[in-house]
Design an enzyme around this catalytic site. Structure first.
Site, PDB file in Angstrom:
ATOM      1  N   ASP A 232      -0.485  -4.751   2.431  1.00 51.46           N
ATOM      2  CA  ASP A 232      -0.533  -4.784   0.974  1.00 51.46           C
ATOM      3  C   ASP A 232       0.015  -6.128   0.486  1.00 51.46           C
ATOM      4  O   ASP A 232       1.188  -6.428   0.729  1.00 51.46           O
ATOM      5  CB  ASP A 232       0.335  -3.621   0.461  1.00 51.46           C
ATOM      6  CG  ASP A 232      -0.020  -3.227  -0.952  1.00 51.46           C
ATOM      7  OD1 ASP A 232      -0.304  -4.128  -1.758  1.00 51.46           O
ATOM      8  OD2 ASP A 232      -0.017  -2.021  -1.237  1.00 51.46           O
ATOM      9  N   ASP A 233      -0.830  -6.929  -0.141  1.00 55.46           N
ATOM     10  CA  ASP A 233      -0.385  -8.224  -0.701  1.00 55.46           C
ATOM     11  C   ASP A 233      -0.034  -9.256   0.366  1.00 55.46           C
ATOM     12  O   ASP A 233       0.812 -10.125   0.134  1.00 55.46           O
ATOM     13  CB  ASP A 233       0.860  -8.082  -1.603  1.00 55.46           C
ATOM     14  CG  ASP A 233       0.593  -7.381  -2.912  1.00 55.46           C
ATOM     15  OD1 ASP A 233      -0.565  -7.026  -3.187  1.00 55.46           O
ATOM     16  OD2 ASP A 233       1.568  -7.197  -3.667  1.00 55.46           O
TER      17      ASP A 233
ATOM     18  N   CYS B 233      -4.573  -4.627  -5.940  1.00 51.62           N
ATOM     19  CA  CYS B 233      -4.715  -3.531  -4.973  1.00 51.62           C
ATOM     20  C   CYS B 233      -5.904  -2.602  -5.193  1.00 51.62           C
ATOM     21  O   CYS B 233      -6.821  -2.536  -4.382  1.00 51.62           O
ATOM     22  CB  CYS B 233      -3.457  -2.680  -4.951  1.00 51.62           C
ATOM     23  SG  CYS B 233      -1.931  -3.620  -4.785  1.00 51.62           S
TER      24      CYS B 233
ATOM     25  N   ASP C 100      -5.213  -6.083   1.289  1.00 51.16           N
ATOM     26  CA  ASP C 100      -6.059  -5.841   0.105  1.00 51.16           C
ATOM     27  C   ASP C 100      -6.278  -7.100  -0.736  1.00 51.16           C
ATOM     28  O   ASP C 100      -7.349  -7.337  -1.268  1.00 51.16           O
ATOM     29  CB  ASP C 100      -5.529  -4.680  -0.753  1.00 51.16           C
ATOM     30  CG  ASP C 100      -4.045  -4.777  -1.062  1.00 51.16           C
ATOM     31  OD1 ASP C 100      -3.407  -5.790  -0.706  1.00 51.16           O
ATOM     32  OD2 ASP C 100      -3.516  -3.828  -1.676  1.00 51.16           O
ATOM     33  N   ASN C 101      -5.196  -7.903  -0.862  1.00 53.01           N
ATOM     34  CA  ASN C 101      -5.308  -9.178  -1.596  1.00 53.01           C
ATOM     35  C   ASN C 101      -4.203 -10.083  -1.095  1.00 53.01           C
ATOM     36  O   ASN C 101      -3.321  -9.635  -0.354  1.00 53.01           O
ATOM     37  CB  ASN C 101      -5.188  -8.954  -3.115  1.00 53.01           C
ATOM     38  CG  ASN C 101      -3.998  -8.100  -3.488  1.00 53.01           C
ATOM     39  OD1 ASN C 101      -4.135  -6.892  -3.762  1.00 53.01           O
ATOM     40  ND2 ASN C 101      -2.811  -8.687  -3.481  1.00 53.01           N
TER      41      ASN C 101
END
Ligand SMILES: *[C@@H]1O[C@H](CO)[C@@H](O)[C@H](O)[C@H]1NC(C)=O
Ligand SMILES: *[C@@H]1O[C@H](CO)[C@@H](O)[C@H](O)[C@H]1NC(C)=O
Ligand SMILES: *[C@@H]1O[C@H](CO)[C@@H](O)[C@H](O)[C@H]1NC(C)=O
Ligand SMILES: *[C@@H]1O[C@H](CO)[C@@H](O)[C@H](O)[C@H]1NC(C)=O
Length: 614
Positions: free
Chosen positions: A57-58, A93, A344-345
């Site tokens: 995540d991130d 997200c 996700d990013n």
């Protein structure tokens, strides 16, 4: 509407139906990323392969987080292929994850935010995806599906069962409002009541759950797809107020991520890489970003601490990767399983004077890790030179598992085998661009200046080909950016800003002037912003139906100057800044206002004005 009728109608129909072209057998066939032969029968696996997908995540590429993950290096980078030009198409997200699990861009899912009304799990449900997305399709193809960790935002202790996420054989989801509480997470297994894990470390609990699901998958004796989606290295978040999560960003408290006790002491001397765009002397970017003040030393020190906490929080993920690989090996499945790693990013800390966060179109936020190891995938190979996106992942998994591609995929399969990748890379028709889109607000996730910043709505193209490496954006206030990322990797010198003294650089597409290049990219963006299926896969074909243009290089031929530089041609622009995908705000579209090359071109050459010709 100024457009020649038959073509307009044809384009409109194509866009509305969003269908891929049927091939000779009547099956729908996916158009290529990419030239090159498709997978041959001889390449089919003896045993049906499995997939284990670790989705962080991130996680950045450009803040070097992967350099601090020795076990990811040992088991994935050294044993697999690292796709360097892989992009998140929406840098936040939930929209990004919905794109990932549908193979569609956010402008087609219309899940554009993390919370209702424009996003989150409720929007995913109301858009009808719960019985029509990746895990459901995989089950239909005979796969067992398992998931632990964060699925979507606004998937909560209240709505988790109304209805539960479709398509999972076994699941153990992290739930809001405790999704990002590293030391007080709430998980919810299969249909059961949510359970709180006060005082325990989120990623470690998740690891145990992932290992348990893997054992279940092996026992079930069917091919499987397992996702482990830890929250690291996302900020720690405490949500007060509604257990459903909150629309009120002021009741959501972000702080630096929390590492496991055993990793707290690590990396004491590490700092955010001091690249040219780190807290620069001069403002950079556009819109609200250009207004940001330079950060003082207290702020920079805190941000370095935030950075170290990210690296520390990733250590438990590193161990999770090893744990999964070792268990696959123990079960004798490692050779039959694709292990895939992505995020996700991306994330920024201090670049362009930004506080820790994402949601921008700059390289730190959109370029994300994609590493694949598995049957036929080259070890230690760095795959660069073809641009791929999260919309390609569902099609890629379909391809790897030999499931026929869906006609409504916006993305297409990434050639994960080295030979195929190289073939595509050398072919004239490799994909150069990633379409990037965003709606809504941005916010700082550290302790300083975390007020949400509205009007963070934009569309952009990240394009890199032979001899050029570019980023082009149009903001909802109609500011434009163009960066030559060969000479300006930090995206500091906007060649389209009114104050820019430079109009071109030698490496800007063979020294073409910025406005000439921007005119082409704008036309491409006009197609991409509402593309669906094949029009996303082959956007230049919309502009040049005869197939004569497949790349920016082709489009820059002087014979197309009149066409692209026509002042009356539709451009990407906004009528106002909206927080969601509101059609009224989005200005002209290709379907309604675009015109393919060839219509009126001869007349224009002969001196006719476009409005007279129509
Ligand atoms: C996207 O969803 C929002 C919120 O539900 C809605 O207002 C908007 O009209 C939708 N956009 C499109 C293009 O359907
Ligand atoms: C939370 O969501 C559930 C289901 O959507 C709803 O029934 C409930 O009223 C909501 N609770 C609050 C406090 O908003
Ligand atoms: C941990 O979360 C639970 C709900 O899941 C809550 O009741 C409890 O107060 C929380 N503990 C702390 C220390 O925040
Ligand atoms: C440094 O900047 C932060 C964030 O703007 C501010 O809150 C703080 O007061 C500043 N500190 C000093 C010493 O100027």
């Amino acid at each position: 509407m100024r457009i020649a009728a038959p073509t307009a109608l044809l384009l409109l129909l194509q866009a509305v139906s969003g269908a891929a072209t049927p091939d000779r057998d009547g099956d729908t066939q996916q158009l290529p990323l990419i030239a090159g032969p498709s997978r041959g029968p001889q390449q089919q696996q003896q045993r049906q392969p499995n997939v284990v997908f670790i989705l962080t995540d991130d996680q950045d590429v450009h803040l070097s987080s992967l350099d601090y993950m020795p076990l990811v290096k040992k088991h994935l980078l050294d044993q697999g292929t690292n796709f360097k030009k892989h992009y998140a198409t929406t840098a936040v997200c939930c929209p990004s994850r919905v794109t990932l699990w549908t193979g569609k861009f956010a402008h087609n899912t219309n899940v554009t935010d993390v919370m209702p009304p424009y996003g989150g799990y409720p929007k995913f449900l109301s858009q009808g995806y719960n019985d029509n997305y990746f895990p459901v399709w995989l089950q239909e193809a005979g796969y067992n599906t398992y998931y632990t960790g964060k699925l979507f935002n606004a998937h909560t202790v209240e709505n988790y069962n109304s209805p539960p996420p479709g398509g999972f054989t076994g699941s153990d989801f992290l739930l809001d409002p405790h999704t990002y509480d590293y030391l007080n997470s709430t998980f919810q297994r299969n249909g059961q009541e949510p359970r709180s894990y006060e005082g325990q470390y989120s990623t470690d609990i998740l690891a145990e759950k992932a290992y348990g699901l893997l054992d279940e998958a092996v026992d079930a004796g069917k091919p499987f797809f397992l996702v482990a989606a830890p929250i690291a290295p996302h900020a720690n978040v405490v949500m007060k107020g509604s257990p459903n999560g909150s629309n009120d960003i002021h009741s959501v408290y972000f702080t630096e991520p929390v590492p496991a006790e055993r990793h707290k002491h690590l990396f004491k001397d590490e700092k955010v890489p001091r690249t040219a765009n780190f807290n620069p002397e001069k403002p950079s970017g556009a819109n609200w970003i250009r207004e940001l003040p330079q950060q003082n030393s207290t702020n920079v020190e805190y941000n370095d601490h935030f950075y170290r906490q990210r690296l520390r929080a990733l250590q438990a993920v590193d161990e999770l990767v090893e744990g999964l690989v070792e268990r696959l090996e123990k079960h004798g499945l490692l050779e039959d399983t694709y292990v895939v790693y992505s995020s996700d990013n991306g994330f920024h800390i201090g670049q362009h004077r930004l506080q820790p966060g994402k949601s921008c179109g700059y390289e730190e936020d959109v370029n994300v890790p994609l590493i694949v190891r598995g049957p036929g995938v080259a070890a230690g190979y760095v795959a660069d030179g073809v641009t791929t996106t999260h919309a390609d992942l569902a099609p890629t998994f379909f391809d790897l598992l030999d499931i026929p591609a869906r006609a409504d995929f916006d993305g297409s399969a990434i050639p994960v085998e080295k030979e195929k990748f190289e073939e595509v890379k050398l072919a004239g028709r490799r994909r150069e661009h990633a379409g990037i889109e965003y709606w809504g607000f941005a916010m700082g996730e550290g302790i300083y200046n975390r007020n949400p910043l509205e009007h963070n709505t934009y569309k952009a193209i990240r394009l890199s080909g032979l001899g050029y490496n570019l980023y082009y954006s149009v903001w909802c206030n109609n500011e434009h950016e163009l960066y030559d990322m060969n000479t300006d990797p930090g995206q500091l010198h906007n060649l389209l800003s009114s104050s820019s003294t430079i109009q071109s650089t030698p490496s800007l597409a063979a020294g073409h002037p910025a406005d000439k290049v921007a005119a082409r990219l704008d036309a491409l963006l006009l197609v991409l912003k509402t593309c669906a299926a094949e029009t996303c896969q082959q956007p230049w074909r919309q502009i040049h139906p005869d197939g004569s243009v497949e790349s920016l290089e082709d489009a820059l031929e002087p014979r197309y100057d009149t066409y692209y530089e026509d002042k009356h041609a539709a451009r990407v622009e906004y009528s106002y800044c909206a927080n969601g995908f509101i059609e009224d705000a989005e200005g002209p579209t290709w379907q309604a206002n675009g015109r393919p090359f060839g219509y009126g071109y001869e007349e224009l050459r002969a001196g006719a004005r476009w409005e007279d010709w129509v």
